[in-house]
Design a protein around this motif. Structure first.
Motif, PDB file in Angstrom:
ATOM      1  N   LYS A 112     -10.875  22.779 -24.055  1.00  0.00           N
ATOM      2  CA  LYS A 112     -11.384  21.439 -23.813  1.00  0.00           C
ATOM      3  C   LYS A 112     -11.512  21.255 -22.303  1.00  0.00           C
ATOM      4  CE  LYS A 112     -11.096  19.823 -28.124  1.00  0.00           C
ATOM      5  NZ  LYS A 112     -12.252  19.333 -28.895  1.00  0.00           N
ATOM      6  N   LEU A 113     -12.578  20.582 -21.884  1.00  0.00           N
ATOM      7  CA  LEU A 113     -12.822  20.334 -20.467  1.00  0.00           C
ATOM      8  C   LEU A 113     -12.693  18.844 -20.175  1.00  0.00           C
ATOM      9  CD1 LEU A 113     -15.922  22.582 -19.669  1.00  0.00           C
ATOM     10  CD2 LEU A 113     -13.633  22.824 -18.707  1.00  0.00           C
ATOM     11  N   ALA A 114     -12.019  18.533 -19.070  1.00  0.00           N
ATOM     12  CA  ALA A 114     -11.897  17.150 -18.612  1.00  0.00           C
ATOM     13  C   ALA A 114     -12.422  17.049 -17.190  1.00  0.00           C
ATOM     14  CB  ALA A 114     -10.448  16.689 -18.676  1.00  0.00           C
ATOM     15  N   LEU A 115     -13.043  15.934 -16.882  1.00  0.00           N
ATOM     16  CA  LEU A 115     -13.559  15.677 -15.537  1.00  0.00           C
ATOM     17  C   LEU A 115     -12.676  14.624 -14.895  1.00  0.00           C
ATOM     18  CD1 LEU A 115     -15.904  16.568 -13.729  1.00  0.00           C
ATOM     19  CD2 LEU A 115     -17.259  14.687 -14.691  1.00  0.00           C
ATOM     20  N   ASP A 116     -12.013  14.984 -13.798  1.00  0.00           N
ATOM     21  CA  ASP A 116     -11.015  14.122 -13.173  1.00  0.00           C
ATOM     22  C   ASP A 116     -11.661  13.168 -12.165  1.00  0.00           C
ATOM     23  OD1 ASP A 116      -8.471  13.160 -12.606  1.00  0.00           O
ATOM     24  OD2 ASP A 116      -8.167  14.580 -10.970  1.00  0.00           O
ATOM     25  N   ASP A 117     -11.088  11.970 -12.051  1.00  0.00           N
ATOM     26  CA  ASP A 117     -11.518  10.987 -11.043  1.00  0.00           C
ATOM     27  C   ASP A 117     -13.028  10.780 -11.050  1.00  0.00           C
ATOM     28  OD1 ASP A 117      -8.931  10.534 -10.253  1.00  0.00           O
ATOM     29  OD2 ASP A 117      -9.016  11.842  -8.515  1.00  0.00           O
ATOM     30  N   TYR A 118     -13.588  10.653 -12.222  1.00  0.00           N
ATOM     31  CA  TYR A 118     -15.042  10.484 -12.348  1.00  0.00           C
ATOM     32  C   TYR A 118     -15.463   9.124 -11.789  1.00  0.00           C
ATOM     33  CZ  TYR A 118     -19.650  10.366 -14.597  1.00  0.00           C
ATOM     34  OH  TYR A 118     -20.996  10.303 -14.850  1.00  0.00           O
ATOM     35  N   TYR A 139      -9.244   2.600 -10.017  1.00  0.00           N
ATOM     36  CA  TYR A 139      -9.194   2.074  -8.651  1.00  0.00           C
ATOM     37  C   TYR A 139     -10.456   2.408  -7.863  1.00  0.00           C
ATOM     38  CZ  TYR A 139      -4.240   0.807  -8.986  1.00  0.00           C
ATOM     39  OH  TYR A 139      -3.051   0.221  -9.334  1.00  0.00           O
ATOM     40  N   LEU A 140     -11.178   3.463  -8.276  1.00  0.00           N
ATOM     41  CA  LEU A 140     -12.349   3.903  -7.513  1.00  0.00           C
ATOM     42  C   LEU A 140     -13.590   3.079  -7.830  1.00  0.00           C
ATOM     43  CD1 LEU A 140     -12.057   7.816  -7.622  1.00  0.00           C
ATOM     44  CD2 LEU A 140     -11.533   6.274  -5.724  1.00  0.00           C
ATOM     45  N   SER A 141     -13.681   2.564  -9.046  1.00  0.00           N
ATOM     46  CA  SER A 141     -14.863   1.798  -9.462  1.00  0.00           C
ATOM     47  C   SER A 141     -14.420   0.435  -9.987  1.00  0.00           C
ATOM     48  CB  SER A 141     -15.640   2.543 -10.551  1.00  0.00           C
ATOM     49  OG  SER A 141     -16.035   3.830 -10.112  1.00  0.00           O
ATOM     50  N   ASP A 142     -15.242  -0.594  -9.754  1.00  0.00           N
ATOM     51  CA  ASP A 142     -14.888  -1.919 -10.252  1.00  0.00           C
ATOM     52  C   ASP A 142     -15.139  -1.996 -11.755  1.00  0.00           C
ATOM     53  OD1 ASP A 142     -17.686  -3.189 -10.772  1.00  0.00           O
ATOM     54  OD2 ASP A 142     -17.819  -2.379  -8.736  1.00  0.00           O
ATOM     55  N   TYR A 143     -14.556  -2.993 -12.381  1.00  0.00           N
ATOM     56  CA  TYR A 143     -14.576  -3.112 -13.841  1.00  0.00           C
ATOM     57  C   TYR A 143     -16.000  -3.237 -14.372  1.00  0.00           C
ATOM     58  CZ  TYR A 143     -13.216  -4.715 -18.510  1.00  0.00           C
ATOM     59  OH  TYR A 143     -13.050  -4.830 -19.861  1.00  0.00           O
ATOM     60  N   GLN A 144     -16.846  -3.993 -13.681  1.00  0.00           N
ATOM     61  CA  GLN A 144     -18.218  -4.192 -14.148  1.00  0.00           C
ATOM     62  C   GLN A 144     -19.010  -2.882 -14.130  1.00  0.00           C
ATOM     63  OE1 GLN A 144     -16.646  -6.191 -11.970  1.00  0.00           O
ATOM     64  NE2 GLN A 144     -16.404  -7.964 -13.355  1.00  0.00           N
ATOM     65  N   ILE A 158     -18.144  11.671 -25.625  1.00  0.00           N
ATOM     66  CA  ILE A 158     -17.109  11.955 -24.627  1.00  0.00           C
ATOM     67  C   ILE A 158     -15.944  10.993 -24.824  1.00  0.00           C
ATOM     68  CG2 ILE A 158     -16.565  11.852 -22.158  1.00  0.00           C
ATOM     69  CD1 ILE A 158     -19.391  12.811 -21.594  1.00  0.00           C
ATOM     70  N   THR A 159     -14.738  11.545 -24.843  1.00  0.00           N
ATOM     71  CA  THR A 159     -13.536  10.733 -24.921  1.00  0.00           C
ATOM     72  C   THR A 159     -13.246  10.140 -23.541  1.00  0.00           C
ATOM     73  OG1 THR A 159     -12.594  12.093 -26.696  1.00  0.00           O
ATOM     74  CG2 THR A 159     -11.053  10.773 -25.396  1.00  0.00           C
ATOM     75  N   LEU A 160     -12.976   8.846 -23.498  1.00  0.00           N
ATOM     76  CA  LEU A 160     -12.769   8.150 -22.233  1.00  0.00           C
ATOM     77  C   LEU A 160     -11.281   7.958 -21.949  1.00  0.00           C
ATOM     78  CD1 LEU A 160     -15.522   5.388 -22.542  1.00  0.00           C
ATOM     79  CD2 LEU A 160     -15.664   7.583 -21.360  1.00  0.00           C
ATOM     80  N   LEU A 161     -10.884   8.355 -20.744  1.00  0.00           N
ATOM     81  CA  LEU A 161      -9.490   8.225 -20.315  1.00  0.00           C
ATOM     82  C   LEU A 161      -9.443   7.363 -19.050  1.00  0.00           C
ATOM     83  CD1 LEU A 161      -6.892  11.137 -20.066  1.00  0.00           C
ATOM     84  CD2 LEU A 161      -6.961   9.298 -18.383  1.00  0.00           C
ATOM     85  N   ALA A 162      -8.688   6.286 -19.090  1.00  0.00           N
ATOM     86  CA  ALA A 162      -8.532   5.407 -17.928  1.00  0.00           C
ATOM     87  C   ALA A 162      -7.308   5.841 -17.130  1.00  0.00           C
ATOM     88  CB  ALA A 162      -8.383   3.954 -18.378  1.00  0.00           C
ATOM     89  N   GLU A 163      -7.518   6.171 -15.855  1.00  0.00           N
ATOM     90  CA  GLU A 163      -6.433   6.589 -14.975  1.00  0.00           C
ATOM     91  C   GLU A 163      -5.917   5.410 -14.159  1.00  0.00           C
ATOM     92  OE1 GLU A 163      -6.709  10.904 -13.277  1.00  0.00           O
ATOM     93  OE2 GLU A 163      -8.642   9.957 -12.957  1.00  0.00           O
ATOM     94  N   LYS A 164      -4.667   5.537 -13.704  1.00  0.00           N
ATOM     95  CA  LYS A 164      -4.023   4.538 -12.835  1.00  0.00           C
ATOM     96  C   LYS A 164      -3.995   3.168 -13.499  1.00  0.00           C
ATOM     97  CE  LYS A 164      -5.235   7.066  -8.645  1.00  0.00           C
ATOM     98  NZ  LYS A 164      -5.941   7.057  -7.340  1.00  0.00           N
ATOM     99  N   VAL A 165      -3.620   3.181 -14.768  1.00  0.00           N
ATOM    100  CA  VAL A 165      -3.438   1.930 -15.506  1.00  0.00           C
ATOM    101  C   VAL A 165      -1.981   1.510 -15.310  1.00  0.00           C
ATOM    102  CG1 VAL A 165      -3.563   0.814 -17.755  1.00  0.00           C
ATOM    103  CG2 VAL A 165      -5.189   2.620 -17.164  1.00  0.00           C
ATOM    104  N   GLU A 166      -1.756   0.510 -14.483  1.00  0.00           N
ATOM    105  CA  GLU A 166      -0.393   0.169 -14.073  1.00  0.00           C
ATOM    106  C   GLU A 166       0.116  -1.141 -14.654  1.00  0.00           C
ATOM    107  OE1 GLU A 166       1.261   2.426 -12.587  1.00  0.00           O
ATOM    108  OE2 GLU A 166      -0.443   3.743 -12.207  1.00  0.00           O
ATOM    109  N   THR A 167      -0.721  -1.882 -15.367  1.00  0.00           N
ATOM    110  CA  THR A 167      -0.275  -3.140 -15.964  1.00  0.00           C
ATOM    111  C   THR A 167      -0.716  -3.199 -17.426  1.00  0.00           C
ATOM    112  OG1 THR A 167      -2.284  -4.403 -15.434  1.00  0.00           O
ATOM    113  CG2 THR A 167      -0.564  -4.288 -13.731  1.00  0.00           C
ATOM    114  N   HIS A 168      -0.022  -4.018 -18.209  1.00  0.00           N
ATOM    115  CA  HIS A 168      -0.405  -4.186 -19.603  1.00  0.00           C
ATOM    116  C   HIS A 168      -1.771  -4.863 -19.716  1.00  0.00           C
ATOM    117  CE1 HIS A 168       3.312  -2.878 -21.608  1.00  0.00           C
ATOM    118  NE2 HIS A 168       3.944  -3.369 -20.558  1.00  0.00           N
ATOM    119  N   ASP A 169      -2.070  -5.777 -18.801  1.00  0.00           N
ATOM    120  CA  ASP A 169      -3.378  -6.428 -18.829  1.00  0.00           C
ATOM    121  C   ASP A 169      -4.501  -5.410 -18.648  1.00  0.00           C
ATOM    122  OD1 ASP A 169      -2.263  -8.888 -19.239  1.00  0.00           O
ATOM    123  OD2 ASP A 169      -2.354  -9.514 -17.132  1.00  0.00           O
ATOM    124  N   ALA A 170      -4.313  -4.478 -17.713  1.00  0.00           N
ATOM    125  CA  ALA A 170      -5.322  -3.439 -17.498  1.00  0.00           C
ATOM    126  C   ALA A 170      -5.454  -2.555 -18.731  1.00  0.00           C
ATOM    127  CB  ALA A 170      -4.959  -2.603 -16.275  1.00  0.00           C
TER     128      ALA A 170
END
Length: 415
Positions: A112-118, A139-144, A158-170
């Motif tokens: 399986k291949l993953a693309l980091d910090d896309y 953190y690199l791209s805004d929500y919109q 493509i399976t989507l992975l959100a990085e640097k999720v530091e709060t429950h709201d996020a």
């Protein structure tokens, strides 16, 4: 070379662990190091690429491992099992034709291949047909911007992975947006909707933890509490009969278990079982992190020749995530436990030796190697020893978690 590794959990939408990303201390950007390919090196990598096997570090789940250009072109991925490894392309890898060809070969080998910090850079467009998982740095791209691109990525399966999720709201925001996987320590923070009292059953567990954490220990009182909770009694017997804990004889009764373990060990194990029950509605990774922290702080306490009874280091690590487990502020939870002042101070992040032990454990979790170097000097323990102790803690935590949580979810496999 590869003895030094940290890991970070990757959670699914139900906050179960899907995989772990492994982060190496040696090598640029925590990547699988770029080295020259030769037969001798390949044999070393194949036989000794980690002090612990990948399956031990990643708890038999998939491992996400970062690769640089040279490691990709030199086919170092072939040293790892495609069933258990996700090959992760870091953002600094050049999007060249030779790297694309290497990725096609890796894909054909079953990885399986993953693309980091896309960051939605068009240079990666030609790689997307080969990619299984895209890791979006929140953190690199805004929500919109992220929201506008999600549908396009999903159309490519493509399976989507959100990085640097530091709060429950996020976490909830990106989950609603269509993300499948999440990386960050949001799950290890309390989600306090409103102040509420603990239910009676959990207050009883707090009472049990008081008994195990106090300086005066009563076997009769502990036995009475356990006898009222059949499930907890069963867990204690199951726990003590675990070969990682007891290799000498089978424990046949609750009283036998209490007498066999002795005061010091029993205090620790009762705290573990109570903590497991307290967090039964929380992500299992919270308990797992607590166990690893506890054992690491205990081992570090022994390495520093501390003479505590009960072992303060163990309790500091074990109780360090109580706020997240109980969804309450940590000072309020800590004040309910009649524990040593030094333990309370460490849990509340006040300076001291125990707080240093806990800080080192957290540095491993976040792969903060610079902080680890500084703290290693502060306590006078070599970094190599710290990594060795943390590896031991991981192994111990794996065995204990499987005992107190036998239905720990296995890794899912995305198509």
């Amino acid at each position: 070379m590869f003895a030094y590794v940290a890991r970070q959990p990757i959670m699914d939408s139900d906050q179960n662990v899907f995989a772990y990303e492994l982060l190496f201390r040696d090598g640029q950007n925590n990547c699988f190091p770029d080295i020259q390919p030769d037969e001798a090196t390949s044999k070393i990598l194949a036989n000794n690429h980690l002090t612990l096997g990948l399956e031990d570090i990643a708890c038999h789940k998939r491992s996400f491992i970062n690769f640089h250009r040279e490691a990709l072109l030199n086919d170092f991925t072939s040293l790892l099992d495609p069933e258990h490894v996700v090959v992760e392309l870091v953002e600094t890898v050049p999007a060249t034709d030779d790297v694309l060809a290497a990725c096609q070969k890796i894909k054909n080998q079953g990885y399986k291949l993953a693309l980091d910090d896309y960051s939605f850079d068009p240079r990666w467009d030609k790689f997307l047909p080969l990619v299984d998982i895209v890791k979006v740095d929140t953190y690199l791209s805004d929500y919109q911007t992220i929201a506008a691109k999600v549908e396009q990525l999903q159309r490519n399966n493509i399976t989507l992975l959100a990085e640097k999720v530091e709060t429950h709201d996020a976490f909830h925001s990106f989950k609603d947006l269509g993300f499948d996987l999440f990386q960050g320590f949001f799950f290890a923070k309390p989600e306090i909707v409103k102040q509420r009292n603990l239910p009676t059953s959990k207050l009883a567990l707090i009472e049990l933890m008081k008994e195990s954490a106090g300086s005066v220990f009563s076997f009769e009182r502990v036995n009475a509490i356990l006898e009222r909770d059949v499930g907890l009694s069963y867990m204690l017997l199951r726990f003590i009969n675990n070969p990682t804990v007891n290799k000498r004889q089978e424990i046949t009764s609750l009283r036998h278990a209490l007498n066999y373990m002795g005061e010091i060990e029993l205090k620790k194990f009762i705290s573990i079982l109570a903590l497991a029950r307290l967090g039964d509605e929380k992500p299992t990774e919270l308990l797992h992190m607590s166990l690893v922290r506890a054992k690491f702080c205990e081992l570090l306490s022994h390495a520093c020749y501390d003479k505590d009874n009960p072992p303060k280091g163990f309790l500091v690590g074990l109780f360090s995530l109580l706020d997240a487990l109980l969804s309450q502020n940590l000072p309020e939870v800590v004040n309910k436990l009649p524990i040593d002042l030094e333990i309370k101070q460490a849990l509340l992040n006040q300076p001291g030796r125990l707080n240093n032990y806990l800080a080192i454990a957290k540095a491993f979790e976040s792969a903060n190697w610079l902080k680890l170097i500084r703290l290693s000097k502060d306590i006078g323990i070599e970094q190599k020893m710290l990594h060795h102790l943390f590896n031991q803690a991981i192994l111990w935590g794996n065995g204990v978690r499987q005992t107190v949580s036998p239905h720990y979810p296995r890794s899912q496999v995305f198509a």
